[in-house]
Design a protein around this motif. Structure first.
Motif, PDB file in Angstrom:
ATOM      1  N   LEU A  76       0.667  -1.056   0.205  1.00 27.88           N
ATOM      2  CA  LEU A  76       0.014  -0.027  -0.006  1.00 27.88           C
ATOM      3  C   LEU A  76       0.870   1.105   0.101  1.00 27.88           C
ATOM      4  CD1 LEU A  76      -2.750  -0.952   2.470  1.00 27.88           C
ATOM      5  CD2 LEU A  76      -2.585  -1.260   0.031  1.00 27.88           C
ATOM      6  N   ILE A 133      -9.679  -0.978  -2.645  1.00 29.07           N
ATOM      7  CA  ILE A 133      -9.103  -2.369  -2.793  1.00 29.07           C
ATOM      8  C   ILE A 133     -10.318  -3.252  -3.006  1.00 29.07           C
ATOM      9  CG2 ILE A 133      -8.155  -4.214  -1.461  1.00 29.07           C
ATOM     10  CD1 ILE A 133      -6.525  -1.913   0.248  1.00 29.07           C
ATOM     11  N   ALA A 142      -7.067  -1.849   5.449  1.00 27.35           N
ATOM     12  CA  ALA A 142      -7.607  -0.783   4.714  1.00 27.35           C
ATOM     13  C   ALA A 142      -8.482   0.132   5.571  1.00 27.35           C
ATOM     14  CB  ALA A 142      -8.516  -1.384   3.617  1.00 27.35           C
ATOM     15  N   ILE A 161      -8.741   3.609   3.321  1.00 28.23           N
ATOM     16  CA  ILE A 161      -8.873   3.064   2.078  1.00 28.23           C
ATOM     17  C   ILE A 161     -10.372   2.296   1.771  1.00 28.23           C
ATOM     18  CG2 ILE A 161      -7.976   2.078   0.033  1.00 28.23           C
ATOM     19  CD1 ILE A 161      -5.384   2.363   1.528  1.00 28.23           C
ATOM     20  N   TYR A 195     -12.845  -0.235   0.576  1.00 32.28           N
ATOM     21  CA  TYR A 195     -12.493  -1.651   0.689  1.00 32.28           C
ATOM     22  C   TYR A 195     -13.775  -2.379   0.452  1.00 32.28           C
ATOM     23  CZ  TYR A 195     -11.464  -6.655   2.311  1.00 32.28           C
ATOM     24  OH  TYR A 195     -11.370  -7.925   2.364  1.00 32.28           O
ATOM     25  N   SER A 231     -16.882   1.013   2.645  1.00 32.83           N
ATOM     26  CA  SER A 231     -16.529  -0.251   2.646  1.00 32.83           C
ATOM     27  C   SER A 231     -17.550  -1.320   2.801  1.00 32.83           C
ATOM     28  CB  SER A 231     -15.403  -0.398   3.739  1.00 32.83           C
ATOM     29  OG  SER A 231     -14.233   0.350   3.346  1.00 32.83           O
TER      30      SER A 231
END
Length: 292
Positions: free
Chosen positions: A101, A109, A123, A128, A130, A159
């Motif tokens: 990463l 991701i 994540a 990030i 996910y 996510s």
């Protein structure tokens, strides 16, 4: 013995809020949430022992210097697996993921084999987005609970965890710049997680599934495709990738040195085998090298 409390786990997460989550912390959290499934082989063995057999084993642990009263269930079941050479599931190496990463800086991701939720946790800690997929509904439900818990510390990030085949999940979404598929698929049949998973396929069937995943990722616009696997499967899986439009960009090696006793696993043939550490293979999409 005792359970890790949610307060302890929250403390683990808070201690890592502005740093990299360590393998130890990730394992503690994942194992606590997935306790019943992650330690199912050890639990079945323990439940099958008589009271006398249990007492003998606990006495032996004390004589060996273990503080049985203050051992967590996770610590106890791991020790039981080691002492009795029981089947047990392996965990994901988050250190190599952190390096991945740091170098590639993905914007999202995608994980078609989300497993015990380690990659999801990393994540979340980095904010990030996910999207994880797993065919086993109970695992997905537990991962969603773990995600909610992580977000209470790190903040909410777009996510999700979905119960479906990874190829099906990836195929429903179009991606582009900054997208990364990163996963750690079952090492063929070395560990069996469910009756319906890809670990039950023949080796050729597994490679066919992997090739379909690579094709689906390419068609969906996935820019970077990375996975962690041992060198035993690396060459064959690499061929699947290059045949479907991806070019090898980098290999991230595991520099950890194997231990003598604990770095073993119970393979599908019923043999206790030396563990070969995985590495991360990173591929970039190449429109000019798509196979026919």
């Amino acid at each position: 013995m005792r359970e890790n409390t949610r307060t302890e786990l929250r403390g683990d997460l808070l201690s890592m809020k502005h740093r990299i989550i360590t393998k130890k912390v990730a394992n503690r959290i994942s194992e606590q949430f997935h306790m019943d499934e992650f330690f199912e082989h050890q639990m079945m063995y323990w439940q099958g022992l008589s009271q006398v057999e249990r007492s003998v084993y606990l006495k032996q642990l004390k004589e060996d210097g273990h503080d049985v009263k203050n051992m967590t269930y996770s610590e106890f079941y791991k020790q039981l697996a080691k002492d009795k050479q029981l089947k047990h599931f392996s965990t994901f190496n988050v250190e190599m993921m952190s390096q991945l990463l740091d170098e590639y800086q993905p914007k999202i991701i995608l994980d078609p084999c989300m497993g015990w939720g380690h990659r999801m946790l990393i994540a979340a800690s980095r904010q990030i987005p996910y999207m994880g997929f797993d065919i086993k509904e109970s695992v997905v439900e537990t991962n969603q609970l773990m995600l909610n818990y992580a977000e209470s510390v790190f903040g909410v990030c777009p996510s999700a965890a979905s119960a479906c085949d990874g190829i099906e999940g990836i195929s429903k979404i179009k991606h582009g710049e900054g997208s990364m598929l990163f996963t750690c698929p079952p090492y063929h049949d070395s560990e069996i997680y469910s009756e319906d998973g890809i670990e039950n396929l023949s080796y050729q069937g597994f490679l066919d599934w992997w090739s379909d995943l690579a094709k689906t990722a390419f068609d969906s616009g996935v820019e970077t495709f990375a996975y962690q696997i041992t060198p035993d499967y690396g060459d064959d899986m690499l061929e699947c990738m290059t045949a479907n439009g991806y070019t090898l960009d980098k290999e991230i090696l595991n520099t950890r040195k194997p231990k003598s006793e604990s770095d073993t696993h119970y393979n599908a043939a019923g043999e206790f085998a030396k563990r070969r550490y995985g590495r991360i293979y990173v591929f970039k999409k190449n429109e000019n090298e798509r196979g026919n």
